[in-house]
Design a protein around this motif. Structure first.
Motif, short mmCIF file in Angstrom:
data_model
loop_
_atom_site.label_atom_id
_atom_site.label_comp_id
_atom_site.label_asym_id
_atom_site.label_seq_id
_atom_site.Cartn_x
_atom_site.Cartn_y
_atom_site.Cartn_z
N ALA A 8 4.62 19.52 -0.68
CA ALA A 8 4.05 19.26 0.72
C ALA A 8 2.49 19.60 0.45
N GLY A 12 1.13 18.36 -5.08
CA GLY A 12 2.56 17.66 -5.14
C GLY A 12 2.61 16.82 -4.27
N GLY A 40 1.55 23.95 3.01
CA GLY A 40 2.53 22.66 2.84
C GLY A 40 2.23 22.14 4.26
N PHE A 82 5.80 22.75 -8.92
CA PHE A 82 4.24 22.75 -8.32
C PHE A 82 4.37 24.03 -7.22
N CYS A 188 -3.72 23.39 -16.30
CA CYS A 188 -4.72 22.34 -15.73
C CYS A 188 -5.77 23.23 -14.94
P1 NAD Z 1 -1.00 24.18 -2.57
O1 NAD Z 1 -1.32 25.61 -2.24
O2 NAD Z 1 -1.88 23.04 -1.90
O3 NAD Z 1 0.45 23.93 -2.30
C1 NAD Z 1 1.44 24.65 -2.76
C2 NAD Z 1 2.84 24.20 -2.00
O4 NAD Z 1 3.83 25.03 -2.41
C3 NAD Z 1 2.89 24.14 -0.58
O5 NAD Z 1 3.40 23.07 -0.13
C4 NAD Z 1 3.56 25.23 -0.23
O6 NAD Z 1 4.22 25.18 1.20
C5 NAD Z 1 4.63 25.44 -1.34
N1 NAD Z 1 5.13 26.83 -1.40
C6 NAD Z 1 4.64 27.85 -1.50
N2 NAD Z 1 5.55 28.76 -1.58
C7 NAD Z 1 6.69 28.34 -1.56
C8 NAD Z 1 8.07 28.84 -1.78
N3 NAD Z 1 8.25 30.41 -2.14
N4 NAD Z 1 8.98 27.91 -1.97
C9 NAD Z 1 8.78 26.61 -1.78
N5 NAD Z 1 7.63 26.18 -1.67
C10 NAD Z 1 6.68 26.81 -1.51
O7 NAD Z 1 -1.15 24.27 -4.26
P2 NAD Z 1 -1.75 22.95 -5.17
O8 NAD Z 1 -3.14 23.35 -5.32
O9 NAD Z 1 -0.97 21.79 -4.79
O10 NAD Z 1 -1.21 23.60 -6.62
C11 NAD Z 1 0.14 23.10 -6.91
C12 NAD Z 1 0.36 23.96 -8.30
O11 NAD Z 1 -0.58 23.51 -9.31
C13 NAD Z 1 0.44 25.34 -8.14
O12 NAD Z 1 1.47 25.76 -8.97
C14 NAD Z 1 -1.08 26.05 -8.83
O13 NAD Z 1 -1.05 27.04 -9.43
C15 NAD Z 1 -1.18 24.66 -9.94
N6 NAD Z 1 -2.43 24.45 -10.24
C16 NAD Z 1 -3.42 23.79 -9.12
C17 NAD Z 1 -4.77 23.71 -9.51
C18 NAD Z 1 -5.62 23.28 -8.36
O14 NAD Z 1 -6.86 23.07 -8.78
N7 NAD Z 1 -5.33 23.05 -7.18
C19 NAD Z 1 -5.09 23.45 -10.83
C20 NAD Z 1 -4.08 23.93 -11.86
C21 NAD Z 1 -2.81 24.16 -11.51
#
Ligand code: NAD
Ligand code: DAU
Length: 358
Positions: A8, A12, A40, A82, A188
């Protein structure tokens, strides 16, 4: 059945929409396991409400009983992790949740997946995948003349966020090395695009600009990030899941190094063109503020390995991706208003009733 954790969130939800609309022969259903923290937003996936291939479970990845039960019930062929606390500034002010979710939560998924896989038939054990989504921030910071991060670069995380991601990456590596769990890790660079939460630089600047608020630049604004349009990240993850070699890590990036101030100026100029102010330019709202503590100066990804070995490369340039992004935010004022007001936090309850889950 594919498990997607954190589905969410920004990347993701893009991934789930992308995966279920892709026509590359994948016919999996997806179980989205998400705790629904502030980041989320199930409204991102509202279009899938009637799609029988999509199931949602409001579950914490650290809840061993619940995660075990989901594995037993749905018997996934793969899990893509994610779920994380993802914002560096929040990790500086309150790191606890970053350790709980990013480290302990990933550990829990690994442990449940290891036990589940051990009971599968030999061919299913071989086919099972644990794909862990990580970040370039684990490598620390680059000097101006350093080569971009390759997969062999030693880890040197500098923030509580990147340290927690590094710890989770090490656990993933250990579960492959010790137990033979077929893991894949992706590191990434900075993503941008639709559904990006407006605490992060690009959506914050777009939404603040339109609200006539200051556009905050940390320090001198000369920090460099390597930007990747989110749909390119989704394509890369599908590639790694399908063809990646267990135990390997793959760096993913857009070959788009930009200084923050240049990114913000580009956004202002694009908004001047697409949604002009009555007087003046959005650049007038730029405000330099105190720097982020421990702020990494430069990230850059060498995405050569994934291109050579799996044939992936980004489809979008920074120019095409940033235009699509600004246009998306201009077309979705209700999404922005719901996120800014916090209304999205009640969406699930309004749709399905309190405590809704699978
Ligand atoms: P985001 O913060 O937008 O989303 C994180 C999601 O994880 C949310 O839906 C949240 O509700 C859920 N979440 C958090 N804690 C949780 C838990 N304990 N159990 C279940 N769900 C949980 O993050 P994003 O930007 O979409 O990043 C996703 C992944 O990609 C992360 O692992 C991040 O480290 C990695 N990442 C992000 C980027 C970026 O530029 N955004 C770049 C490289 C890697
Ligand atoms: O590099 C990948 C990482 O990119 C991911 O692992 C993280 O989950 C993701 O949040 C992102 O981290 P950054 O810290 O690079 O992203 P953020 O959008 O917070 O900041 C981008 C740059 O802009 C960074 O140098 C800090 C700066 N910045 C950020 C904000 C929010 C500002 O100058 N002003 C701001 O208001």
């Amino acid at each position: 059945m594919l498990f997607v954790t954190g589905g969410a969130g920004f990347i993701g939800s893009n991934f789930i929409l992308d995966y279920l609309s892709a026509s590359d022969g994948q016919d999996d259903a997806i179980l989205n396991i998400d705790k629904l923290t502030y980041a989320g937003n199930p409204y991102n996936l509202a279009g899938l409400a009637k799609d029988s291939r999509y199931i949602f479970s409001q579950t914490d990845i650290g809840d061993q009983t619940a995660i075990t039960q989901l594995f037993q019930q749905y018997r996934p062929r793969a899990i893509i992790n994610f779920a994380a606390e993802s914002h560096v500034d929040r990790s500086i002010h309150s790191p606890d949740e970053f350790i709980r979710t990013n480290v302990n939560g990933t550990f829990n998924l690994l442990e449940v997946a290891r036990r589940y896989r051990a009971e599968l038939a030999a061919d299913e054990q071989a086919a099972f995948r644990f794909l862990h989504v990580s970040t370039d921030e684990v490598y620390g910071t680059l000097g101006p003349d350093d080569a971009p991060f390759s997969e062999t670069r030693p880890y040197a995380p500098n923030s509580p966020y990147s340290a927690s991601k590094a710890a989770s990456d090490h656990l993933v590596r250990a579960y492959h090395h010790t137990y033979g769990l077929p893991t894949l890790t992706t590191n990434c660079s900075n993503n941008y695009g639709p559904f990006h939460f407006p605490e992060k630089l690009i959506p914050l600047v777009i939404t603040n600009a339109l609200d006539d608020k200051p556009l905050p630049i940390y320090g001198d604004g000369m920090q460099i990030r390597d930007w990747l349009f989110v749909s390119d990240h989704c394509t890369a993850i599908r590639k790694v899941l399908a063809d990646g070699k267990p135990g390997e890590t793959y760096n993913i990036g857009g070959w788009n190094e930009k200084a923050n101030i240049d990114v913000v100026n580009t956004l202002c100029d694009m908004l001047d063109q697409l949604s002009p102010k009555a007087t003046g330019s959005y650049r007038d709202q730029i405000t330099f503020i105190k720097d982020r503590p421990g702020h990494d100066r430069r990230y850059a990804i060498d995405a050569g390995k994934i291109q050579r070995e799996l044939g992936w490369r980004p489809a979008e340039t920074f120019e095409s991706g940033i235009r699509k992004t600004v246009e998306w935010y201009l077309r979705h004022p209700t999404w922005v208003a719901n996120v800014r007001s916090g209304a999205y936090l009640n969406w699930m309850e309004r749709q399905y009733g309190a405590g809704s889950s699978t």
